[in-house]
Design a protein around this motif. Structure first.
Motif, PDB file in Angstrom:
ATOM      1  N   LEU A 176       0.824  -1.211   0.000  1.00  0.00           N
ATOM      2  CA  LEU A 176       0.000   0.000   0.000  1.00  0.00           C
ATOM      3  C   LEU A 176       0.856   1.258   0.000  1.00  0.00           C
ATOM      4  O   LEU A 176       0.522   2.251  -0.673  1.00  0.00           O
ATOM      5  CB  LEU A 176      -0.909  -0.013   1.228  1.00  0.00           C
ATOM      6  N   PHE A 197       0.943   4.002  -2.921  1.00  0.00           N
ATOM      7  CA  PHE A 197       0.652   5.402  -2.634  1.00  0.00           C
ATOM      8  C   PHE A 197       1.741   6.303  -3.202  1.00  0.00           C
ATOM      9  O   PHE A 197       1.445   7.369  -3.797  1.00  0.00           O
ATOM     10  CB  PHE A 197       0.527   5.608  -1.125  1.00  0.00           C
ATOM     11  N   TRP A 241      -3.726   7.272   2.310  1.00  0.00           N
ATOM     12  CA  TRP A 241      -4.568   7.139   1.120  1.00  0.00           C
ATOM     13  C   TRP A 241      -5.812   8.024   1.169  1.00  0.00           C
ATOM     14  O   TRP A 241      -6.365   8.404   0.129  1.00  0.00           O
ATOM     15  CB  TRP A 241      -4.989   5.675   0.924  1.00  0.00           C
ATOM     16  N   ALA A 246      -9.328   1.599  -0.286  1.00  0.00           N
ATOM     17  CA  ALA A 246      -8.011   1.369   0.331  1.00  0.00           C
ATOM     18  C   ALA A 246      -8.134   0.829   1.754  1.00  0.00           C
ATOM     19  O   ALA A 246      -7.422  -0.104   2.141  1.00  0.00           O
ATOM     20  CB  ALA A 246      -7.208   2.672   0.334  1.00  0.00           C
TER      21      ALA A 246
END
Length: 588
Positions: A41, A45, A141, A180
């Protein structure tokens, strides 16, 4: 506003249950699954943030505003207000000024840097692990959607932004967080998306309430640039409220854990008592299990139990639970006090508190033993003392039943007149010896004696004198035997003893000692007149010619009667020949 759901063991059914199980786990180490998910993640990002920069390169960047808002955002990100299975943080009041006062394409990187700074400070303060920095990408996010919306709108300032732009930005924030956030928790922790939406709905409601505060701060910045920093006061108020709420939850969680520990202790104690009931015919097991139950139930550091034995009723150690040298002086002092006063006693030696109580049934005149427990640093409460007394009383009832059982058992296997084992017990011992002989070749011998002319004693001196003679001969036989031997009254004036682990020669030597001891007895009858008694003895041993218990008794019986025929007051031994005859030899 970010959402930080907590860890769950499996799929939690409710948010409250998840919070209860996960509270205090912020310092947990990420497992392999979590590391992969968080790293992925964060990398995703960064790629999205740099792509946004490439599509909409920022112009002049107000560095002072960027730094001040970034630091304020970092502070707000650590104001964690618990809601359900996660935390709400008031970052929305600084995210809106960032989007309005900075180039929106750089906002995602500023948010990521602020979150990384806050995580790094937490690590320096020892509040989290270093790998938690990997979680900053997943936390950041939420700002990506609003940044894209403001970039597409041409990066308007505070006075140029229409109301629908805020609605669109917030809608984009919701969409990104749904994708997310739920994906993140499902991948790293396995938490249900349905549960995540439930928590996110509360977070969004709080964000909507804080959004106007951020807009007002951005509008005020056009007249007074440092104005958004005044919003730190709002964040500080929320921080105080969150701190108070977290403290209360910490206290409630500690009480819950204490109750769970107490419940586990009580469950163990109940199991111990159940085991004690199951072992009610064994005093050692009863004392050991009850002592463990007491130690668990009142959270003691250790304990021990003893039983009163012997003529002087001396206290003999029978069970020990977690005892060490530090506890021993206090335990001894408490036991001495209980022995002196014959009631529960408390003692404190070098900071160790001890409590002792007799194991005694209510209304019983005699204690079976004693249980004592000790712990460091804190005295025993009245309810703990009462619990120990109650358990000792129940153990006393069980001990009394054990004593009754043992008495009945002894009576069932003991001859009332002589105190020797009875015929039934002799047969049991004989069967055990024969089984050991055939299984492990352990020698087995049998000695059988009969008082000479005993009928004449009864007829001329009376049956009371006959009883005196039988008891005296029984005592003499008991003195000649080993401690583990159990001499028995075979019947009438016949006594016998099963000798396990004794070969033929040793058995004959013992038989001769018994014969001599009986001949040396100095007896008087009921009238005070002297009385001389003798005995004839027969001996046999298992071997190739005598293979079972009945043959062993028959061989000894034949040898005994041969001794009678040979003049009495002598020992003979017998063995079975192939033709069934019993040859008998007299000792020299």
């Amino acid at each position: 506003m970010t959402n930080q759901p907590a860890l769950s063991e499996g799929m939690a059914e409710t948010a409250d249950r998840l919070l209860e199980e996960s509270w205090g786990d912020e310092d947990r180490r990420l497992d392999r699954r979590g590391l992969i998910a968080e790293s992925g993640l964060t990398i995703a990002f960064l790629c999205a943030a740099f792509l946004l920069l490439a599509v909409a390169p920022p112009g002049e960047i107000p560095v002072a505003t960027m730094v001040s808002l970034g630091v304020a955002y970092a502070f707000a990100s650590r104001v964690e207000f618990p809601i359900g299975a996660g935390h709400a943080v008031p970052t929305e009041i600084f995210l809106i000024p960032m989007l309005l006062l900075l180039p929106p394409s750089i906002v995602p990187l500023v948010v990521l840097g602020a979150l990384a700074l806050a995580s790094f400070v937490d690590w320096l303060r020892g509040r989290s692990r270093f790998e938690r920095i990997l979680e900053t990408g997943g936390d950041a996010w939420h700002c990506m959607g609003p940044a894209v919306v403001f970039v597409l709108a041409g990066a308007p300032g505070p006075t140029d932004s229409p109301w629908w732009l805020y609605v669109a930005a917030f809608g984009a924030q919701v969409v990104v967080e749904v994708v997310a956030g739920t994906l993140r928790e499902w991948l790293s922790l396995g938490i249900s998306p349905q549960l995540q939406l439930r928590v996110l709905a509360i977070v969004w409601a709080i964000d909507i309430m804080l959004l106007p505060v951020g807009v007002i701060g951005a509008l005020a910045a056009e007249a007074f640039p440092p104005a958004p920093l005044a919003l730190l006061g709002v964040a500080a108020v929320l921080a105080l409220l969150a701190h108070d709420r977290n403290q209360r939850i910490d206290q409630a969680h500690e009480r819950l854990e204490a109750l769970q520990r107490e419940r586990r202790r009580l469950q163990v104690a109940v199991h111990r008592i159940g085991d004690a009931f199951a072992s009610k015919l064994d005093l050692d097991a009863l004392l050991s299990i009850t002592t463990r139950a007491v130690v668990e139930a009142i959270d003691a550091d250790g304990g021990r139990a003893g039983a009163h034995q012997g003529v002087g009723r001396r206290l003999v150690r029978r069970a020990t639970v977690h005892e060490d040298a530090d506890l021993e002086p206090a335990l001894r002092a408490a036991e001495e006090g209980a022995l002196d006063r014959r009631e529960p006693s408390v003692a404190m030696v070098d900071g160790v508190w001890a409590l002792a109580a007799p194991v005694q049934a209510p209304e019983s005149a005699r204690a079976a033993g004693m249980i004592s427990v000790a712990r460091r640093g804190s005295a025993f409460l009245g309810e703990e003392r009462d619990l120990l007394i109650h358990l000792c009383e129940q153990a006393g009832v069980a001990a009394a039943n054990i004593d009754k059982h043992e008495t009945l058992h002894r009576q069932a296997l003991t001859d009332e007149l002589t105190g020797l084992a009875n015929h039934r017990r002799l047969q049991e011992l004989l069967g055990q010896g024969v089984e050991r002989y055939h299984r492990a070749q352990v020698p087995l011998s049998f000695v059988l004696l009969d008082l000479d002319d005993f009928k004449a004693v009864n007829d001329s001196r009376g049956h009371q004198t006959g009883d005196i003679v039988l008891r005296a001969v029984a005592d003499a036989m008991r003195e000649c035997c080993r401690a583990d031997d159990e001499p028995a009254r075979y019947g009438g004036e016949e006594l016998g003893v099963v000798l396990q682990g004794v070969d033929f020669g040793q058995a004959i030597a013992l038989a001769e000692r018994v014969r001599a001891a009986v001949a040396e007895l100095e007896l008087v009858d009921t009238e005070g007149e002297k009385l001389q008694v003798t005995t004839s003895v027969g001996v046999s041993s298992l071997g190739p010619e005598i293979a079972d218990g009945q043959a062993l008794i028959a061989a000894a019986d034949q040898a005994l009667y041969q001794a009678k025929r040979d003049g009495k007051n002598c020992v003979r031994y017998g063995s079975l020949r192939a033709d069934g005859d019993y040859p008998h030899l007299r000792l020299a």
